[in-house]
Scaffold this motif. Structure first.
Motif, PDB file in Angstrom:
ATOM      1  N   TYR A 107       0.825  -1.203   0.000  1.00  0.00           N
ATOM      2  CA  TYR A 107       0.000   0.000   0.000  1.00  0.00           C
ATOM      3  C   TYR A 107       0.864   1.260   0.000  1.00  0.00           C
ATOM      4  O   TYR A 107       0.521   2.254  -0.640  1.00  0.00           O
ATOM      5  CB  TYR A 107      -0.955   0.002   1.201  1.00  0.00           C
ATOM      6  N   ASP A 130      -2.106   5.801  -4.145  1.00  0.00           N
ATOM      7  CA  ASP A 130      -3.465   6.129  -4.572  1.00  0.00           C
ATOM      8  C   ASP A 130      -4.461   5.001  -4.302  1.00  0.00           C
ATOM      9  O   ASP A 130      -5.660   5.170  -4.511  1.00  0.00           O
ATOM     10  CB  ASP A 130      -3.481   6.488  -6.067  1.00  0.00           C
ATOM     11  N   LYS A 131      -3.976   3.883  -3.849  1.00  0.00           N
ATOM     12  CA  LYS A 131      -4.816   2.717  -3.575  1.00  0.00           C
ATOM     13  C   LYS A 131      -5.636   2.960  -2.309  1.00  0.00           C
ATOM     14  O   LYS A 131      -5.163   3.569  -1.352  1.00  0.00           O
ATOM     15  CB  LYS A 131      -3.896   1.501  -3.386  1.00  0.00           C
ATOM     16  N   GLU A 132      -6.892   2.486  -2.297  1.00  0.00           N
ATOM     17  CA  GLU A 132      -7.748   2.609  -1.115  1.00  0.00           C
ATOM     18  C   GLU A 132      -7.145   1.817   0.036  1.00  0.00           C
ATOM     19  O   GLU A 132      -6.633   0.715  -0.162  1.00  0.00           O
ATOM     20  CB  GLU A 132      -9.161   2.091  -1.419  1.00  0.00           C
ATOM     21  N   CYS A 133      -7.248   2.343   1.255  1.00  0.00           N
ATOM     22  CA  CYS A 133      -6.553   1.732   2.384  1.00  0.00           C
ATOM     23  C   CYS A 133      -7.457   0.912   3.302  1.00  0.00           C
ATOM     24  O   CYS A 133      -7.083   0.614   4.439  1.00  0.00           O
ATOM     25  CB  CYS A 133      -5.815   2.795   3.185  1.00  0.00           C
ATOM     26  N   GLY A 134      -8.637   0.508   2.834  1.00  0.00           N
ATOM     27  CA  GLY A 134      -9.532  -0.282   3.676  1.00  0.00           C
ATOM     28  C   GLY A 134      -8.888  -1.545   4.217  1.00  0.00           C
ATOM     29  O   GLY A 134      -9.087  -1.899   5.385  1.00  0.00           O
ATOM     30  N   ASN A 167      -6.711  -0.857   7.192  1.00  0.00           N
ATOM     31  CA  ASN A 167      -7.510  -0.759   8.414  1.00  0.00           C
ATOM     32  C   ASN A 167      -7.841  -2.148   8.949  1.00  0.00           C
ATOM     33  O   ASN A 167      -7.721  -2.410  10.150  1.00  0.00           O
ATOM     34  CB  ASN A 167      -8.808   0.014   8.160  1.00  0.00           C
TER      35      ASN A 167
END
Length: 142
Positions: free
Chosen positions: A71, A76-80, A83
């Motif tokens: 990541y 720019d990748k979503e970090c879901g 989490n």
């Protein structure tokens, strides 16, 4: 300005062996080489190694670090999933804390087996450890 592995170790607090290991594991990119075949590191290596070392101080596994680096490499990748990874790591830490509390209580109970100095053969701690190791509940006196 490129630096050698010893300087990288000095700047980050990592050992040379750890740096080589992280390279072998693919966590650190392959450094360039000098004409004398010395590894040459740059600011990217320093930042990445500091990131890895910080994750390790949080007791993250190499697999967790590897995922976090993926990541970090794609900002720019979503970090879901980051989490989720941290939530799972927190749960793992909570379980380990419970296990450590149980261990502490066991050690306190064990410590209470010998409240004064005595000969080793009379030591309640040693006898309890030996009894548990042998699968006995009480040591037979000879």
């Amino acid at each position: 300005m490129p630096i050698k592995i010893g300087e990288l170790a000095k700047r980050t607090g990592a050992t040379v062996e750890t740096i080589r290991y992280y390279e072998k594991e693919g966590l650190l990119p392959e450094p360039s080489r000098s004409s004398g075949n010395y590894r040459l590191y740059n600011e990217v290596h320093i930042e990445r190694l500091q990131f890895i070392l910080h994750c390790r101080t949080l007791d993250m596994t190499l697999d967790e670090v590897r995922i976090l680096l993926e990541y970090w490499d794609e900002p720019d990748k979503e970090c879901g999933n980051v989490n989720n990874l941290l939530d799972e790591h927190i749960r793992t830490v909570e379980i380990r804390m419970d296990e450590l509390k149980q261990l502490k209580q066991h050690l306190i109970t064990l410590r209470q087996k010998c409240m004064s100095e005595a000969s080793a053969k009379s030591c309640g701690i040693l006898n309890t450890l030996a009894d548990n190791a042998n699968g006995k509940h009480k040591k037979t006196q000879q």
